[in-house]
Design an enzyme around this catalytic site. Structure first.
Site, PDB file in Angstrom:
ATOM      1  N   GLY A  71      -8.752   4.854   7.273  1.00 17.83           N
ATOM      2  CA  GLY A  71      -9.648   4.687   8.401  1.00 17.83           C
ATOM      3  C   GLY A  71      -9.079   3.724   9.427  1.00 17.83           C
TER       4      GLY A  71
ATOM      5  N   GLU B  47       0.833  -1.205   0.000  1.00 21.29           N
ATOM      6  CA  GLU B  47       0.000   0.000   0.000  1.00 21.29           C
ATOM      7  C   GLU B  47       0.870   1.258   0.000  1.00 21.29           C
ATOM      8  OE1 GLU B  47      -2.756  -0.749   3.132  1.00 21.29           O
ATOM      9  OE2 GLU B  47      -3.882   1.071   2.715  1.00 21.29           O
TER      10      GLU B  47
ATOM     11  N   SER C 237      -5.792   1.958   8.909  1.00 18.71           N
ATOM     12  CA  SER C 237      -4.329   1.883   8.984  1.00 18.71           C
ATOM     13  C   SER C 237      -3.706   3.149   8.403  1.00 18.71           C
ATOM     14  CB  SER C 237      -3.814   0.647   8.239  1.00 18.71           C
ATOM     15  OG  SER C 237      -3.967   0.803   6.857  1.00 18.71           O
ATOM     16  N   THR C 238      -2.419   3.302   8.680  1.00 21.70           N
ATOM     17  CA  THR C 238      -1.704   4.474   8.166  1.00 21.70           C
ATOM     18  C   THR C 238      -0.343   4.032   7.651  1.00 21.70           C
ATOM     19  OG1 THR C 238      -1.045   6.741   8.669  1.00 21.70           O
ATOM     20  CG2 THR C 238      -0.675   5.154  10.410  1.00 21.70           C
ATOM     21  N   GLN C 239       0.125   4.689   6.577  1.00 19.68           N
ATOM     22  CA  GLN C 239       1.405   4.308   5.983  1.00 19.68           C
ATOM     23  C   GLN C 239       2.344   5.501   5.902  1.00 19.68           C
ATOM     24  OE1 GLN C 239      -1.567   3.534   4.044  1.00 19.68           O
ATOM     25  NE2 GLN C 239      -1.625   1.650   5.235  1.00 19.68           N
TER      26      GLN C 239
HETATM   27  O1  LIG Z   1      -8.765   7.594  -4.302  1.00 22.26           O
HETATM   28  C1  LIG Z   1      -9.096   8.298  -3.357  1.00 22.26           C
HETATM   29  N1  LIG Z   1      -9.522   9.553  -3.533  1.00 22.26           N
HETATM   30  C2  LIG Z   1      -9.897  10.353  -2.535  1.00 22.26           C
HETATM   31  N2  LIG Z   1      -9.852   9.990  -1.256  1.00 22.26           N
HETATM   32  C3  LIG Z   1      -9.429   8.760  -0.986  1.00 22.26           C
HETATM   33  C4  LIG Z   1      -9.047   7.851  -1.999  1.00 22.26           C
HETATM   34  N3  LIG Z   1      -8.658   6.706  -1.411  1.00 22.26           N
HETATM   35  C5  LIG Z   1      -8.809   6.900  -0.089  1.00 22.26           C
HETATM   36  N4  LIG Z   1      -9.268   8.127   0.172  1.00 22.26           N
HETATM   37  C6  LIG Z   1      -9.489   8.719   1.486  1.00 22.26           C
HETATM   38  O2  LIG Z   1      -8.945   7.793   2.445  1.00 22.26           O
HETATM   39  C7  LIG Z   1      -9.647   7.905   3.671  1.00 22.26           C
HETATM   40  C8  LIG Z   1     -10.242   6.613   4.104  1.00 22.26           C
HETATM   41  O3  LIG Z   1      -9.315   5.610   4.131  1.00 22.26           O
HETATM   42  P1  LIG Z   1      -9.680   4.130   3.695  1.00 22.26           P
HETATM   43  O4  LIG Z   1     -11.146   3.925   3.679  1.00 22.26           O
HETATM   44  O5  LIG Z   1      -8.974   3.886   2.386  1.00 22.26           O
HETATM   45  O6  LIG Z   1      -9.092   3.319   4.869  1.00 22.26           O
HETATM   46  P2  LIG Z   1      -7.891   2.237   4.913  1.00 22.26           P
HETATM   47  O7  LIG Z   1      -6.832   2.759   3.986  1.00 22.26           O
HETATM   48  O8  LIG Z   1      -7.481   2.226   6.348  1.00 22.26           O
HETATM   49  O9  LIG Z   1      -8.490   0.959   4.449  1.00 22.26           O
HETATM   50  C9  LIG Z   1     -10.732   8.903   3.411  1.00 22.26           C
HETATM   51  O10 LIG Z   1     -10.252  10.130   3.835  1.00 22.26           O
HETATM   52  C10 LIG Z   1     -10.904   8.931   1.916  1.00 22.26           C
HETATM   53  O11 LIG Z   1     -11.385  10.165   1.529  1.00 22.26           O
HETATM   54 CA   LIG Z   2      -6.756   3.633   1.901  1.00 19.94          CA
END
Ligand SMILES: O=c1[nH]cnc2c1ncn2[C@@H]1O[C@H](COP(=O)(O)OP(=O)(O)O)[C@@H](O)[C@H]1O
Ligand SMILES: [Ca+2]
Length: 464
Positions: A238, A208, A240-242
Site C-alpha cells: 500500500g 522486506e 511502498s514497493t520492492q
Molecule cells: O501474506 C499475505 N497474503 C496475501 N496478501 C498479502 C500478504 N501480505 C500482503 N498482502 C497484500 O499486500 C497488499 C497490501 O500491502 P501492505 O498492506 O503489506 O502494504 P505495505 O507493504 O506497503 O506496508 C495487499 O494487496 C495485500 O493483499
Molecule cells: Ca507488505
C-alpha cells in the site's frame, strides 16, 4: 459510497486466504532435492536443503543462519512427534496479518521441515490507529488469540511471536509509531508465547525485499541443488514497493548504487542481491501522489481531482489516519491517455532502472496480484503468467470505459495505470517482460514473513 466499493474489491481479493490452514503432506516431499520430486501433486519441494546457508547483510553486518531446514529422506511413522511453531505478524500499511508456521522434525538425524501455515488478516492496518494505539493493539490481540487455538498449550512457551511493521508505520511520526509498537509489545508480554527481545519493530525496507526473495526462492526450490535459477521478486504494497533479484551480469553490479546491493553467503557461495524498497510508491501512496495529496500538511476539506477517476465521482477516502476528499474531472478530460500522463509524473525518473531486468521474468505478488484478479487477468486461486503489456491493455479498457466498471473500485483505472507506468517507466521493464503472478506456492503465502521466520527460529536456536 466509493470507499465501501473499494473495501469490497479488496476483501474479495483476500477472502480466499482468510484463515487458510495449510497442511502440505510431508510424505509427498520425501526426496532430497527438487529434481527428485516424486509427487505430481507437489511439483516443488517445500522443505529444501539449506545445508550451510549463511546470510550476512552487508549494510548491517547482521548475521542470519538458516542452515537447519532440511527435507527428510523418508517419512517416519511418528511424523508429528516433534512439531514446533513460529508466529510472525506482518503489520502492513493496509492490514495486519498473522502467519503461524508449523515445522516438524521427524527424527534427530533430520532437520526440521516446513509443514504448513495458518494465515489470517484484518483491516485496516496499525497505522490507521495512529491516535488510538490501544485500539490498534487490540486488533493484534484478536489475531493472536487464533494462535492460542492453533498451538498446543505445552508448546506456547517455546513458540516465539514477532511483529514487524512496514511502510505504514515508517510514514508515521516516530512518537506515534513507537506508541503503537509499545501497546503491541504489551499484548505480546501478556500472551503465553515466547517474546524475544526486539519482538516488535519497524523493519528496514531492504529486509522486506530480501526476505520475500528468500521466501519465493525457497518455496520454488531455487535455493538448493546444482542448477539454481533464482527468480526476481516484485512486491507492491500500500505504501511502498520492492524489487529484488540476483544480478547475473558484472555490468549490473558496476552500474548499481551501493545501497541497492546486499551480500550474503549460501552453500559456500556469496550472492549479491539487488534490492530496493521505494517508500511512497505503494499503490495507495501512489493514488495520493497522483491526486497531489501525498505529504500535504492540511488536506481537510480540500478536493483532489484526477482524470483517472469517473467524471461525476466525489467521495472521501481514509488512509493512514487521514481523510481525503477526491473526485473526477467534472469538466475536463478522463480516460487512459490523460491518466497515464498524470501517473507518469509520479514515477518518471524517480526509480533506478537496472538494464538487466528488461529481458528477465519476475514473480509478482500483493497488489499486482489483487488488481490482476479484480480485472479477470488471472484466476484468484491459480494466479498466472502475464506480460507487462497485459496490464496496459486492461488499464486502457477500464479507463476508457469507466462507466462500465462503476461497480468496482473507483480507483481501478488509476491503479492499473499506475502499475503499468511503474513497470514500464519506473523499473524499465519491456512490454513483453513476463510476470509470474503468485499468491501462494504449495499453499504457503508468498510473503517476506517466511524468510523472517527462518531467521527468527535460527537466531533463537529453536531446533529440536
Ligand atoms: O501474506 C499475505 N497474503 C496475501 N496478501 C498479502 C500478504 N501480505 C500482503 N498482502 C497484500 O499486500 C497488499 C497490501 O500491502 P501492505 O498492506 O503489506 O502494504 P505495505 O507493504 O506497503 O506496508 C495487499 O494487496 C495485500 O493483499
Ligand atoms: Ca507488505
Amino acid at each position: 459510497m466509493p470507499g465501501a466499493a473499494e473495501e469490497r474489491v479488496e476483501s474479495r481479493s483476500e477472502a480466499g486466504t482468510y484463515c487458510s490452514s495449510v497442511i502440505a503432506d510431508p510424505c509427498l516431499t520425501a526426496s532430497r532435492g527438487p529434481g527428485k520430486m516424486a509427487s505430481s501433486r507437489l511439483p516443488i519441494l517445500l522443505a529444501l536443503a539449506f545445508s550451510s546457508l549463511s546470510f550476512v547483510l552487508s549494510h548491517s553486518n547482521r548475521e542470519m543462519w538458516f542452515q537447519d531446514f532440511f527435507p527428510p529422506n523418508t517419512c517416519p511413522i511418528n511424523a508429528r512427534a516433534n512439531t514446533f511453531y513460529g508466529i510472525m505478524f506482518d503489520a502492513g500499511s493496509t492490514g495486519t496479518r498473522i502467519h503461524i508456521y508449523t515445522f516438524v522434525q521427524k527424527s534427530p538425524e533430520n532437520l526440521p521441515e516446513l509443514e504448513g501455515e495458518i494465515f489470517e488478516s484484518v483491516k485496516p492496518g496499525l497505522s490507521a490507529y495512529a491516535d488510538q494505539p490501544e485500539k490498534g493493539a487490540e486488533t493484534v490481540k484478536r489475531l493472536l488469540d487464533m494462535a492460542i487455538d492453533a498451538v498446543p498449550p505445552h508448546l506456547w512457551k517455546k513458540t516465539p511471536v514477532v511483529l514487524k511493521a512496514t511502510a505504514g508505520l515508517r510514514l508515521l511520526s516516530e512518537e506515534k509509531a513507537q506508541a503503537l509498537l509499545l501497546e503491541v509489545r504489551e499484548v505480546f508480554e501478556e500472551s503465553p508465547f515466547l517474546v524475544p527481545e526486539d519482538s516488535v519493530s519497524i523493519m528496514d525496507g531492504s529486509y522486506e525485499g530480501i526476505l520475500a526473495w528468500i521466501t519465493v526462492n525457497f518455496l520454488t526450490g531455487q535455493l538448493s541443488g546444482q542448477n539454481q535459477h533464482t527468480v526476481g521478486t516484485l512486491d507492491l504494497g500500500g505504501a511502498s514497493t520492492q524489487i529484488t533479484f540476483l544480478p547475473r551480469f558484472e555490468e549490473t553490479l558496476k552500474e548499481t548504487p551501493g545501497d541497492f546491493l546486499t551480500s550474503f553467503e549460501m552453500f559456500n557461495s556469496t550472492y549479491k542481491l539487488y534490492t530496493h524498497s521505494y517508500l511512497g510508491f505503494g499503490l495507495k501512496a501512489a493514488r495520493l501522489a497522483t491526486l497531489g495529496a501525498l505529504n500535504m500538511e492540511a488536506v481537510d476539506g480540500q478536493m483532489f481531482r484526477s482524470s483517472c477517476l469517473p467524471k461525476q465521482l466525489e467521495a472521501e477516502w481514509h488512509f493512514g489516519g487521514v481523510k481525503y476528499r477526491y473526485g473526477g474531472n467534472k469538466e475536463g478530460e478522463t480516460g487512459f491517455k490523460p491518466c497515464y500522463l498524470e501517473v507518469l509524473k509520479v514515477v518518471k525518473g524517480k526509480l533506478h532502472q537496472p538494464d538487466e531486468i528488461r529481458g528477465s521474468s519476475f514473480y509478482a505478488f500483493s497488489y499486482y496480484y489483487d488488481r490482476a484478479v479484480d480485472t479477470n487477468l488471472i484466476d484468484y486461486e491459480q494466479g498466472g503468467v502475464l506480460e507487462v503489456k497485459d496490464f496496459e491493455r486492461k488499464a486502457k479498457e477500464v479507463c476508457d470505459n469507466m462507466e462500465r466498471y462503476n461497480s468496482a473500485s473507483p480507483f481501478l483505472c488509476m491503479d492499473l495505470t499506475y502499475i503499468t507506468a511503474l513497470l514500464k517507466e519506473g523499473f524499465g521493464f519491456r512490454d513483453n517482460t513476463l510476470l509470474q503472478l503468485t499468491k501462494k506456492v504449495n499453499n504457503i503465502e508468498t510473503s517476506w514473513t517466511l524468510g523472517a521466520t527462518f531467521h527468527l527460529l535460527q537466531s533463537l536456536g529453536i531446533t529440536y
